[in-house]
Motif scaffolding. Sequence first.
Motif, short mmCIF file in Angstrom:
data_model
loop_
_atom_site.label_atom_id
_atom_site.label_comp_id
_atom_site.label_asym_id
_atom_site.label_seq_id
_atom_site.Cartn_x
_atom_site.Cartn_y
_atom_site.Cartn_z
N SER A 119 -6.24 4.60 0.85
CA SER A 119 -6.03 4.67 -0.59
C SER A 119 -6.51 6.01 -1.12
CB SER A 119 -6.81 3.56 -1.28
OG SER A 119 -6.30 2.32 -0.88
N PRO A 120 -5.82 6.53 -2.14
CA PRO A 120 -6.32 7.76 -2.76
C PRO A 120 -7.63 7.45 -3.49
CG PRO A 120 -4.52 6.82 -4.04
CD PRO A 120 -4.64 5.99 -2.80
N PRO A 121 -8.41 8.49 -3.81
CA PRO A 121 -9.68 8.23 -4.50
C PRO A 121 -9.42 7.51 -5.82
CG PRO A 121 -9.43 10.58 -4.00
CD PRO A 121 -8.16 9.92 -3.63
N ALA A 122 -10.28 6.56 -6.16
CA ALA A 122 -10.11 5.84 -7.42
C ALA A 122 -10.70 6.62 -8.58
CB ALA A 122 -10.79 4.47 -7.32
N VAL A 147 0.20 -2.05 -13.10
CA VAL A 147 0.99 -1.60 -11.95
C VAL A 147 2.43 -1.49 -12.42
CG1 VAL A 147 1.83 -2.19 -9.65
CG2 VAL A 147 -0.52 -2.77 -10.29
N GLN A 158 -15.59 11.35 -13.22
CA GLN A 158 -16.11 9.97 -13.13
C GLN A 158 -17.13 9.86 -12.00
OE1 GLN A 158 -12.34 8.11 -12.63
NE2 GLN A 158 -12.00 7.78 -14.82
N ARG A 192 -0.55 2.89 -10.95
CA ARG A 192 -1.46 1.84 -10.48
C ARG A 192 -2.86 2.21 -10.98
NH1 ARG A 192 -0.93 -0.66 -4.37
NH2 ARG A 192 1.29 -0.65 -4.89
N ASP A 228 -18.58 -1.00 -11.18
CA ASP A 228 -18.49 -0.34 -9.88
C ASP A 228 -17.94 -1.29 -8.80
OD1 ASP A 228 -19.41 1.95 -10.99
OD2 ASP A 228 -21.42 1.88 -10.12
N PRO A 284 5.57 5.72 -9.97
CA PRO A 284 4.69 4.56 -9.88
C PRO A 284 3.32 4.79 -10.54
CG PRO A 284 4.76 5.68 -7.77
CD PRO A 284 5.77 6.36 -8.65
N GLY A 291 -10.00 -0.07 -6.05
CA GLY A 291 -9.85 1.23 -5.40
C GLY A 291 -9.25 1.06 -4.00
N GLU A 292 -9.69 0.03 -3.30
CA GLU A 292 -9.14 -0.23 -1.97
C GLU A 292 -7.66 -0.57 -2.04
OE1 GLU A 292 -10.52 -0.26 1.14
OE2 GLU A 292 -12.47 0.46 0.44
N MET A 293 -7.23 -1.11 -3.19
CA MET A 293 -5.82 -1.48 -3.33
C MET A 293 -5.01 -0.34 -3.96
SD MET A 293 -5.74 -5.51 -4.36
CE MET A 293 -7.22 -5.98 -5.22
N GLY A 294 -5.61 0.83 -4.05
CA GLY A 294 -4.86 2.00 -4.49
C GLY A 294 -4.84 2.21 -6.00
N PHE A 295 -5.74 1.56 -6.74
CA PHE A 295 -5.79 1.76 -8.18
C PHE A 295 -6.69 2.96 -8.50
CE2 PHE A 295 -4.33 -2.52 -7.89
CZ PHE A 295 -3.72 -2.85 -9.09
N ALA A 296 -6.30 3.73 -9.50
CA ALA A 296 -7.13 4.84 -9.98
C ALA A 296 -7.76 4.44 -11.30
CB ALA A 296 -6.28 6.09 -10.16
N VAL A 297 -8.96 4.94 -11.54
CA VAL A 297 -9.68 4.61 -12.78
C VAL A 297 -9.27 5.60 -13.88
CG1 VAL A 297 -11.94 4.41 -13.87
CG2 VAL A 297 -11.63 3.70 -11.49
N VAL A 298 -8.84 5.04 -15.01
CA VAL A 298 -8.42 5.85 -16.15
C VAL A 298 -9.21 5.38 -17.36
CG1 VAL A 298 -6.45 6.35 -17.66
CG2 VAL A 298 -6.12 6.21 -15.21
N GLU A 299 -9.53 6.33 -18.25
CA GLU A 299 -10.26 5.96 -19.46
C GLU A 299 -9.48 6.41 -20.70
OE1 GLU A 299 -14.86 6.33 -18.27
OE2 GLU A 299 -13.54 7.84 -17.43
N ARG A 327 0.85 -1.19 0.00
CA ARG A 327 0.00 0.00 0.00
C ARG A 327 0.88 1.23 0.00
NH1 ARG A 327 -5.46 -1.43 1.76
NH2 ARG A 327 -5.89 0.77 1.60
N VAL A 334 -14.23 -1.54 -9.44
CA VAL A 334 -13.57 -0.31 -9.00
C VAL A 334 -13.50 -0.27 -7.47
CG1 VAL A 334 -13.83 2.20 -8.89
CG2 VAL A 334 -14.18 1.01 -11.07
#
Lengths: 802, 363
Positions: free
Chosen positions: A484-487, B218, A492, B191, B114, B189, B121-129, A479, B117
């Motif tokens: 965690s930062p906002p996803a 990642v 969005q 993610r 959703d 980094p 999201g809990e694992m620190g991933f950001a959503v990209v399109e 981590r 996500v």
Amino acid sequence: MKTTLAWLQEHLETDASLDVIGERLTMLGHELENVENRAAGLESFTVASVVSAEQHPNADRLRVCIVDNGRDPVQVVCGAPNARAGMKGVFAPAGTVIPRTGAVLKETVIRGVASRGMLCSAYELGLGEDHEGIIELAKDAPVGAPYASVIGRADTVLDVKVTPNRADCLAVRGIARDLAAAGLGRLKPLDAAPIPGRFHTPIGVHIEDYSACPLFLGRHIRGLHNGPSPAWLQNRLESIGLRPLSALVDITNFLTFDLNRPLHVFDAGRISGGLTVRLARSDEKLLALNGQEYALDPEITVIADAAGVQSLAGVIGGEATGCSETTTEVFIEAALFDPIRTAASGRRLSIASDARYRFERGLDPAFVETGLEIATRLMLELCGGEASQVVTAGAVPDWRRSYVLRAGRPASLGGLHVEHEESAAILAALGFGVETLAGGNLSVEPPSWRGDIVGEADLVEEVLRVKGYDHIPAVPLEREGVLSPPALTPMQRRAELVRRTLAGRGLNEAVTFSFVSAREADLFGGAKSELRLVNPISADLDTMRPSLLPGLIAAVRRNSDRGFADTALFELGPLYRDDTRGGQALVAAGVRAGHMGPKHWRAPAREVDLYDLKADALAAIAAMGGPAENVQVTADAPSWFHPGRAGGLRLGPRVLGAFGEIHPAVLDALGAGPPIAGFEVFLDAVPEPRAGRPKPPLRLSVFQPLERDFAFVVDRELPAESLLRAARSVDRKLVSEIRLFDVYEGTGLPEGKKSLAITVALQPQDRTLTDAEIEGFSKRLIAQVEKATGGRLRGDRAERPN
Amino acid sequence: MTDFDPSCDDILREIAGAPSPDALENVRIKVLGRRGSLTVAMRALGGLEPEERRRAGAALNAAKERITAALGEAAARLGRAALEERLRRERADVTLPVPVCGAGRIHPISQTIDEIVAIFGEMGFAVVEGPHIEEDFYNFTALNIPPEHPARQEHDTFYLPTRPDGSRLVLRTHTSPVQIRTMLAQRPPIRIIVPGRTFRCDHDATHSPMFHQVEGLVIDRTTHMGHLKGCLIEFLRAFFALDDLPVRFRPSYFPFTEPSAEVDIGCSRRHGELRIGAGSDWLEILGSGMVHPQVLKNCGIDPSEFQGFAFGMGIERVAMLKYGIPDVRAFYDSDLRWLRYYGFLALDVPSLVRGPLPGGAAA
């Protein structure tokens, strides 16, 4: 890639069971997709001899046979003309399921004679179309033996999914080699002793373009006889679904699937002069072995003789020089064709062949000559004759290269610590040349058949897959912080709010295709020609959509056709204005048709109208934090809306969307019958709410609010908004809210007029208003509205008409 | 002495029998009103001898108390009766059906995205399109799929018309081009996950020309295949809400990863019914691997310094498996019956904080 267990065991000495082999194949990266028992359904059928065959007492065409199946003699009534004493056939006892029909064979009495089984035809076994007579087996067929084993079907077919990088495993030997390296047995040596040449062939070989073909070997065999191939070879080919043709063709197919060495065999008697590998000329044609004629061009590599093109290199041979039963001399071609050129030729001519499939994935450059020797021996064995010297053009390209596998790399990339000695052993077993350097690093030279290995990462994969991915310990991702930062980006997140808001309003979310028909696109503003697909799956889906509405309207129509007329749908998705990245815009669009809900004892069903969609659109804007209350509604909705029953939604010059009834002509063109209303909101156009600054503190007045109602008679054409705007402007501090609660036209009002009634809510801030002050406010409001609208006050306390 | 009877039996009887508040009031006025019999009798006490007055007064006071109490009691009784009568009158038929709340449903694709996500999201991933209309470079070349690569043929690409410069755009065949766009735009980094529409020129019972994928990427200095396994196992178990879901990684091939792994989850098939979870069978669920060094180079990232993993998964496929949806084509048909049956409540926003995601169903 198919093989049988027995075929695999020709190359792999192993005592591993089928299950173990299958599991290992999958975990080596060769997924076992299917296992088929070739003898399935044939278990009850055994070899039997006909002891006697007597005429049936009551039927001219039947015989009563006594059959010896290795146990008790069985009486069978048989109608086959070839049933006779002394022959050997295939017997099925009562209770057997007949493969062709699926019926269970029963004990029966035929014209007064008992029959307790059946002598079978190939047709009944599902092994042929011959149902005239029963199967006749060789005299030495062992009575009682399973029929499947007598015909070599007591075998299991493995269907292995070979990944595109592993051309070497498109043959049984390649798979055997990987299994051996994984410790599942020993790879048997290949007998590839060269066959000495007995004569010099007059056919020379020549390469014009080495980029298309670096190596071309040829060999002439004369005095041969091309009959059917022996049973073992026919059975091999049949076991993987190939049809045996003749010994020569069967041998080339066998070399392809056994050793991954495609060959071509020309009828040497039909070649004029020598053979040249070159690019085709644009006026050339070839009638190929598949019976089709192909027009060629200089993108295509061919093999030509003095008479012209005779074969498409690495793809398919030509009819004119093909072998037949009368062929007595052949010229074998064993070559290396360039993968890219071969793929291009095959694709250009739409020819898929086993040879092309292999050449375009890259073949073992060091095996060309070995393959030719093996093929030569097989031909001499099966067809007789004598072989020439090998003629050669070009040379084996240099395939030797080496990469360093660092000692710690399996751990740092693969997550599994492997001692360098073990890595070295695994790679060596796979045929790699391995040399240990200082610090346990390895210098690794891939074998000639592994063109897919291009770096250290590939070596790590080799070590890991033989070790087994199962052994890699799963480690949680680290981590970056406790939280965690906002996803989601703000946009969005806002889109998600729109989605869930619209669903909450009763609209069901649909997902429709990004493409529509050109005709539909034209009805919704049209699409640029750059947005027409070159290869659509159908003409109905050939244009990137300029709007989400045609897809949603089509969905309404489909639901209506199914008997569901009350429809409410929305979609959150892209439209495409042009082919640039900015041309793709995110839109929320919705449609409603029929009624807002079913009729109910508390309220009648109300028909959907444009205002429902206006409310949806404004709700979408509000959900995004957009200034819904400041949105201007203009009368310039796009052309696909009803011109008099639709509006645009704007913020100054910025178009946020539109709503209204769909134009009847558009609905008509789309085959959608009853009225449909819709909306579109362009999410990118809705301004973001101001972020950061906290709201000012809430001040609550301690004084009672009060409400006053007013009704005005105005021109029928007057937009309500102009009346509301006028009313709002009277005293912005005092007025907290204005609601329009009644619209009336008809009895009691002059022609061309309507009545608009509003409630004005007042919220005094610093004291209770006196009657005189309230009276003063009312007068100002009436004057302001009358001036702005040209209307007249209808009554101080608005009475609802009727 | 007047004619008031201090025993007041008649009055009390009258009070007890008063049929209504009005009748009761009439009794009160007749006795306690200004000219009421008791009032008059009280007033007459003044004309009596002291001794006599005391005796008669006491008797009248006692009578007044009894009458007042009786009046109060009668009023309460009548009030209760009146309330009961009102309640009886106001009775409603509570079995009448209420209007069905007309909320719409969220499409399973959106809900599944959703959910995905929420977990990543809990694992620190950001959503990209990224764009759907894509350049060949991002969709293929930069992903180590050169023009003649056999993998290109398997992609069934939709093409847009050739442009004046000879290039031609494609509809992205996977979400992987967004890997490239992200790596070119952002230093590690990295993610990210990339959910979105993808397109392939293929249409039959199990293929739709448009479908959805989610891509994951990642990139940092230390992430290795053990992390890939850990991350995906955690995701799959959370997504299918099965803590003991078996997950298998087996070698495979993708041009843009090396080493590559296909990921299977455990399942069982009995009587034609597929059940996710511990069982004797495996089901292919996603593709993954360590990002190929050449792909990193293509994006200007030094593979000797950075590494990481990528994965890709079909959204319809996992939705079908999790929610037991049988036919992929129905996702795009907008059949209201289907949307209402398989769709999700608007307020049901997936979140791991609020409890496990809904469990898997049988397909």
